[in-house]
Structure formats: structure tokens, C-alpha cells
Design a protein around this motif. Structure first.
Motif, PDB file in Angstrom:
ATOM      1  N   HIS A 262      26.081 -30.953  12.624  1.00  0.00           N
ATOM      2  CA  HIS A 262      26.204 -31.398  14.013  1.00  0.00           C
ATOM      3  C   HIS A 262      26.749 -30.286  14.917  1.00  0.00           C
ATOM      4  O   HIS A 262      26.334 -30.154  16.063  1.00  0.00           O
ATOM      5  N   THR A 263      27.700 -29.500  14.416  1.00  0.00           N
ATOM      6  CA  THR A 263      28.357 -28.508  15.274  1.00  0.00           C
ATOM      7  C   THR A 263      27.645 -27.165  15.268  1.00  0.00           C
ATOM      8  O   THR A 263      27.848 -26.360  16.179  1.00  0.00           O
ATOM      9  N   GLY A 264      26.840 -26.896  14.231  1.00  0.00           N
ATOM     10  CA  GLY A 264      26.259 -25.564  14.101  1.00  0.00           C
ATOM     11  C   GLY A 264      27.226 -24.560  13.475  1.00  0.00           C
ATOM     12  O   GLY A 264      26.898 -23.386  13.340  1.00  0.00           O
ATOM     13  N   LEU A 265      28.425 -25.017  13.077  1.00  0.00           N
ATOM     14  CA  LEU A 265      29.375 -24.139  12.389  1.00  0.00           C
ATOM     15  C   LEU A 265      28.966 -24.015  10.920  1.00  0.00           C
ATOM     16  O   LEU A 265      28.250 -24.861  10.392  1.00  0.00           O
TER      17      LEU A 265
END
Lengths: 419, 419
Positions: free
Chosen positions: B35-38
Motif C-alpha cells: 500500500h505504501t510503496g515502502l
């Protein structure tokens, strides 16, 4: 989701050093550090890199009575030349700049506003470019690229004129057409984005990072910068203040809607206002818009009563329209630009400033300034050259935090810069 | 010049992990990373820190047939309680939330819109808070703080109601007054900022980072988010779309100007429109604005012809005003909220959607959506609780990239959270 990395931050610092040199002119490392807020050590490191890359050069060395000599650094103006081109409904203005964005030569070609053929417009651009290149004594291999502002809705990422209302152009691949004819990299954008960028770099942007630049010409609109970033919107169409309402169901606007700001403050809007005051006024017999605006300025200088009434109504419309922009965005700095501004600012600006408080909410009044742009020369051409320079710096690995529209990076390093 | 450091980036990542958990509910590390792209490694490190700090807890453990068990993480709802308070001209709505922003108890107190005494308004707020705290079964020592939305122009950094036009309040130190009476940290802001923040966290902000949230009530205005940042303007007054023009020199607006959008789309504007259609209409005899709007909704359900004409005119005004907002900002997502929207959306929204293309430039039409807000409950109260949570997370060293107005960080860690 785009994510800012420490590499971006380093690039941003590199960009700010160059930006400081554009703003300050030749400067010492200490002056750059003070202007950017970067540490002296960081500035020294970046300057060493720039000198090695040939982007900067040592402009002067000053010896004080005590201590080490001060070196003043500047951007190497011989690294290349950049074209900034302002294509409007009634003219093409092309200017050749060095990479410090100093103008070297300029040319203007008149366009017939009643002619909308692509070949006609492209031909006018080519003639203006050729004359400006000749006037500036520029060799073709020195040219890094050309930034071309097209009226109406433009997609810089696709190089397309999406919609130019005056010409009824739809989805014209203008970048491709111009690259073929000019044999150089071309970057296209919208004049509102260009004037905002030139104001951010060379005008009120030196004092504030948030501003609206209101362009008054055939069309009217606003370039908007928020916290140092250009407001582009979902499809690069932000800033169409000219197509917000002054009068619901009012005058027919050329966009198809009724009552838009542009129908009152665009040149044709001024013509309509004058026709309401005096339908037989001689200024209305000028065949071209620029002739009309010049005739209005001349008549105002001679206290023509119909034109004084035109200036009064136009100032009322302008104060009201600016009030909307200020109330919505709570922007403290508004700059007026464009050729109507140049011709008529001395009649419009005092009246607008006097009336504006009636239109602005109390909370948005403190510190509010409305001025004519101090950007020298053609702000659209300068802004387009600045975009092109940003693309070039981007190709060198320097990210601009402000205006990057996520365009393709295709600008080449010119032959002269490689040597 | 503020400068983003690598520490800010780490904090931003921490904030995004929490934001993802608010959006997704209990989630695995993998889901948070997606979801965060982290990176998964970064998420794992941050989650370990959060578990040690007691901000997160392990909600469930799932064992698949093969591999390691999956832990689902959630924010620990027992860390504290937050009050979100919507103060309008006609009512106070107070809601108690847990730190996952789930509502636990709510209370509404009616205000007489003709009464502008400070003690009267503050007394109403205190009564609403006490009732909501009781309804939610909250102990006072659990309360982290209260976010209070005040109508008009508010300076969150100073805790001041700068100007409330309906009450004629000027520079009222409302935060200080309320902290004294409520004995808890108070954060004040403007309802437009609150609805925008709740939409960014819990509404259309899950799909886009750029949106306008248009509030229709006694006053009207827009909360605007650009690229995930709340547009505040020079003095937190951005979004005053209600005080942009629909009709130059038109109806008198309570702000002092003539022809503002609010004079047509605020509740009093609707009353004026109905008075133009049928000055003797019984809905106009309602003493309070909410009664008027409810009477209009009832009459529309019964096909009252005067009210159908009112809905037609109001839709025309709304389509025109939204067209201005969209043309200026090139925003693709517009959400309608506020109690007029709640009562009348089914009559207004289809007509607005049908007329809107006549007002919007072709380049800003693709992908354009106009919807009633999907944020559950009172979006102003939820947004104010969200601001308060952001302040609390900020006090834990978590920077929110979106909405930070540079306020003082004074929210305490509650006794229950320290244990």
C-alpha cells in the motif's frame, strides 16, 4: 507513488546553488550559502563538482587587504544557447538566451489572428526563430533547445496542443512538427505556466514562493505557484481564471460559456465594453487587437472620455476577478503581465488597488500586493527558456523541485558544451 | 527556508505506515509495504519500533498450511481518546473517537443562530463535549485532546478565531477559552480544512491526492488538496470559494461584497431564491435554517412546484460555481458535503452533473467526478479529530506530510498511553 530520496535532495541542493547564481549574478561561496540556507561546506563541495563539470566558471577573483582571495562564481554562459518562443494569436516572439538566461537576440513576426492554418502558424514560428538566431549571432550547434509556448491547452508530456480555442486546433502534435522544421529539441507548454515560472525565477519569486501571475492579452489567465511549486492540475490546465465567472449568464465567451472573466478582460472583452459605451468609437475600427490596445492607450493619454469610462469599467472587472482569485487561494502576491498590462497598467493599476479591498475577505488583506511584473522583456519567452534550461539541467542530473511536469527528458548536450 | 532532511523522510515513512493502517484496517507487513510503496524491510523495521513503543499491537495471527504465521497489525485503540467538534452557526456536534478514529459516542447541541455571545457559544461546546464524553464511557485521563472547528477565519497556529462573520467575532482567543473550560489540549481550525482532511484520509483521498471538498451549509466553501497537501494559503484562508463571484454586483452577501457564490448557495441564498419564486412559501416561515432545509427536502419529496424550481435554480448556480473551481484548479475530483448536501443531494446532484460540462473547459473534463461525500458521520468532526491525531503523532516524532500548519506542538501523551 513517487518518493523523494536522498539523491533527490542532493540534486535539489545542486539546483538551488544554480538557482541562486541566476538570481544573484556572480557570487562567492559564502553568498550562495547565505541565499540558499545550505551549509558552507555543502556549497563548497557542490561548487567543486560544478567547476569540474564545466557548468560553473570563476568569474572574478577579489583580494581583500587580509585573508584569502574571494572567488566569484558564475554559470558558464558559453555552455550553450536556448530559444524562448512566445506564440500568441497575434504574433510570434522568439528570443535567444545564453544559459544564464541573458537575452542575446530577439525577433517578432506578426500573425493574422483570423488565420488558423497549422502551416501558417508553424511558418511564422520558423521565421521568428531564424531571425532571432541570426540577430544573436548564434551557431546552430550551440543551441540546446527551444521552449515554445502555445496558446490554449497544452500537454508538455505529450508535446501536444490539446485545444487552442482561437484557432480551433485539437490535438495538434506541435512539438513533433516544430522539431522537424527547426531541427532542435523542442519543449512545449502553456503561457500561464511560462509567466509563472519566469516570475518565480526573476520576479516576485525572489521574495515569496506563493504567487499568482495574471496574464492580460487576447486571452487572460493566471499562472499559480504554491510553496514554490507550479500548480498544473490534472492535465496541465490549472490557471484558467479567464474562464471563471464574472457574471452568470453574462457576455458570450469564445470558450462557449457565458459570463467568463475573459469576455470582460480579454482584448475582445475590452472591445465589447467600448462598444457598449460608444459603438462608433474610432478605436473599434482598428483591424487587429494590438492596434486596438495601442489606440486605447493613446486615447487615454489624451483623456478621451469614452476610453476613461472603458478604463473605469475594466478596472472594476479586474478588481472583482482578482478578488475571486485571492479569496479562493489566499495568495498575497499578484503580478500582472501580458501586453494589455504593458499598455494600460498606468490607468488600470491604481483603480484596481483602490477597489480591491471591497472584494477581498478581511483575513486575506494583510500584506496583499498587486503589481505589474518586473520581469524584463517577454516573460513568456523567458519562462519557456527557463523550462528548457530546467530540462537541460535535468539531463545533467539536476532535479528542479519547482516545475517538473514529468516530461520526457530528451534535450541533448550540445556539441559546444561537450568539448 | 525550511528544508527536508533525511530525518523528515524517515518520519514520513513512519507516518505512511500508520496512515496505511487507518485506511486498510488490520494488515500484514506485506500489505502495508504494498500500500505504501515502502520496501518490506523498511516496513518490518518501522513495525518493530511501533510495537516497542506501544503504538501498534498484533491484532490477529493467521497460520496458513505452509510457511510462517501471518501477523495482522493494528493501531492500539486503547492508547487514548480524541474529541472532534464541529461548531457551526446553528449547532455543536461533538464526537469521541478512539485513536483509530472509530467513533465511540456523539452529542449534538442546538445553537440559536441569532445569538453571538462568546459565553453562549463556549457554553454550548462544553455541554456537547460533556454529553459525548459521557455517551462514550470515556475517562477524562484517556483524552488526548480536542480538535474544534470554528466557522469563518481561523488561525490554528495562534489558536484564534480571526473573523466569524455570522457572530461578528474578531480575534477571539478561542483555543485558550476552551482549554480553560475543557481542561484538555485544544486544536482549532476551519471546517473547510477539516472536511478536506477527512476526505483525504477516509474518502476519495484513498484514490487521488488532488481534490476539492465543497461544503454546503449556512456558509459555503471548499477544502482543497493538491498532491496530498492541504491548500492553506498565506493566512489559512484558502478555499473561500463561497466568496468568489457568481454575479458581479448581484445579491448582497453577508461578507459585504455583492454577488458571491454563498449568496446563492448558502442556506440564506436558498431562502432568497425561494422568496424570488414564491415569497409566501410556507418553508420561508421556518425560524431556523435547519428547519428551512428540512422543509425544502420534504416539499421536494412531494413534488412541490416552487421547490422544484428552487432545486433547478440552485443546481444551475452550483454547476456554474463548481465549473469555476474546476477551470481554475483543473481538479478532477469534487466531493460535496455539509448538511445542505445531505438533505438535498438527490435533487441537486443529477442536475449538476448534467449541466457541468457546459461550464468546464474541454481539457478539464476527462475523468471529472462530482459525488456526495462517502465519509461516514460528521466529516468536520472526523477531520478535526484527524488533525488532533496528527498533532499527537507529531508529538511522538511522526511528521505528517500533508496538513501540518506549523502549529505549536502541545498535545500531551495521556496518562493511559504512558502506562
Amino acid at each position: 507513488m513517487p518518493r523523494q530520496t536522498s539523491r533527490d535532495l542532493r540534486n535539489e541542493s545542486r539546483f538551488e546553488v544554480l538557482h541562486a547564481l541566476f538570481s544573484l549574478g556572480p557570487s562567492t561561496r559564502q553568498e550562495i550559502a547565505k541565499h540558499t540556507g545550505l551549509s558552507t561546506a555543502t556549497v563548497a563541495t557542490l561548487v567543486t563538482q560544478f567547476l569540474a563539470e564545466g557548468v560553473l566558471r570563476i568569474a572574478t577573483v577579489e583580494q581583500n587587504t587580509v585573508g584569502r582571495p574571494y572567488e566569484r562564481l558564475s554559470i558558464d554562459p558559453d555552455r550553450g544557447r536556448i530559444l524562448g518562443i512566445d506564440v500568441a494569436e497575434t504574433y510570434v516572439d522568439a528570443t535567444v538566451y545564453d544559459v544564464t538566461l541573458g537575452p542575446l537576440g530577439q525577433s517578432e513576426v506578426a500573425l493574422d489572428e483570423h488565420e488558423n492554418d497549422q502551416a501558417y502558424v508553424v511558418g511564422g514560428i520558423v521565421r521568428a526563430v531564424e531571425a532571432a538566431v541570426a540577430a544573436s549571432g548564434t551557431r546552430r550547434d550551440q543551441i540546446i533547445g527551444a521552449g515554445v509556448s502555445m496558446p490554449g491547452q497544452v500537454r508538455p508530456d505529450a508535446g501536444v496542443s490539446v485545444f487552442a480555442p482561437n484557432w480551433d486546433w485539437h490535438d495538434v502534435k506541435i512539438e513533433e512538427l516544430l522539431e522537424e522544421r527547426l531541427s532542435m529539441p523542442v519543449y512545449v507548454d502553456n503561457p500561464l505556466k511560462a509567466v509563472a515560472l519566469s516570475e518565480m525565477w526573476f520576479g516576485v519569486g525572489r521574495e515569496t514562493k506563493t504567487m499568482a501571475v495574471v496574464n492580460l492579452g487576447t486571452g487572460v489567465g493566471a499562472g499559480i505557484a504554491i510553496d514554490g511549486s507550479l500548480l498544473r492540475g490534472a492535465a496541465n490546465n490549472a490557471g484558467e481564471w479567464g474562464h471563471t465567472l464574472l457574471q452568470l449568464d453574462g457576455r458570450q465567451c469564445r470558450c462557449g460559456r457565458r459570463g467568463c472573466v475573459e469576455a470582460y478582460l480579454g482584448v475582445h472583452g475590452l472591445e465589447m465594453s467600448l462598444a457598449e459605451i460608444d459603438p462608433d468609437h474610432p478605436a473599434l475600427r482598428q483591424p487587429l487587437q494590438r492596434g486596438f490596445v495601442d489606440a486605447v492607450a493613446e486615447g487615454l493619454a489624451a483623456d478621451d472620455p469614452a476610453l476613461l469610462e472603458l478604463a473605469r469599467r475594466t478596472s472594476h472587472y479586474l478588481a472583482a476577478g482578482l478578488g475571486d482569485l485571492i479569496n479562493l487561494l489566499n495568495i498575497s502576491h499578484v503580478t500582472l503581465t501580458g501586453w494589455t498590462t504593458e499598455a494600460l497598467a498606468e490607468w488600470l493599476l491604481p483603480a484596481v488597488r483602490a477597489e480591491l479591498p471591497e472584494h477581498v475577505l478581511p483575513g486575506s488583506q494583510p500584506g496583499l500586493t498587486v503589481e505589474a511584473s518586473r520581469v524584463p522583456g517577454n516573460a513568456v519567452a523567458l519562462g519557456m527558456a527557463t523550462f528548457t534550461l530546467e530540462q537541460f539541467l535535468g539531463a545533467l542530473g539536476l532535479a528542479s523541485p519547482a516545475s517538473a511536469p514529468g516530461t520526457r527528458r530528451r534535450l541533448r548536450t550540445p556539441a559546444s558544451a561537450k568539448s
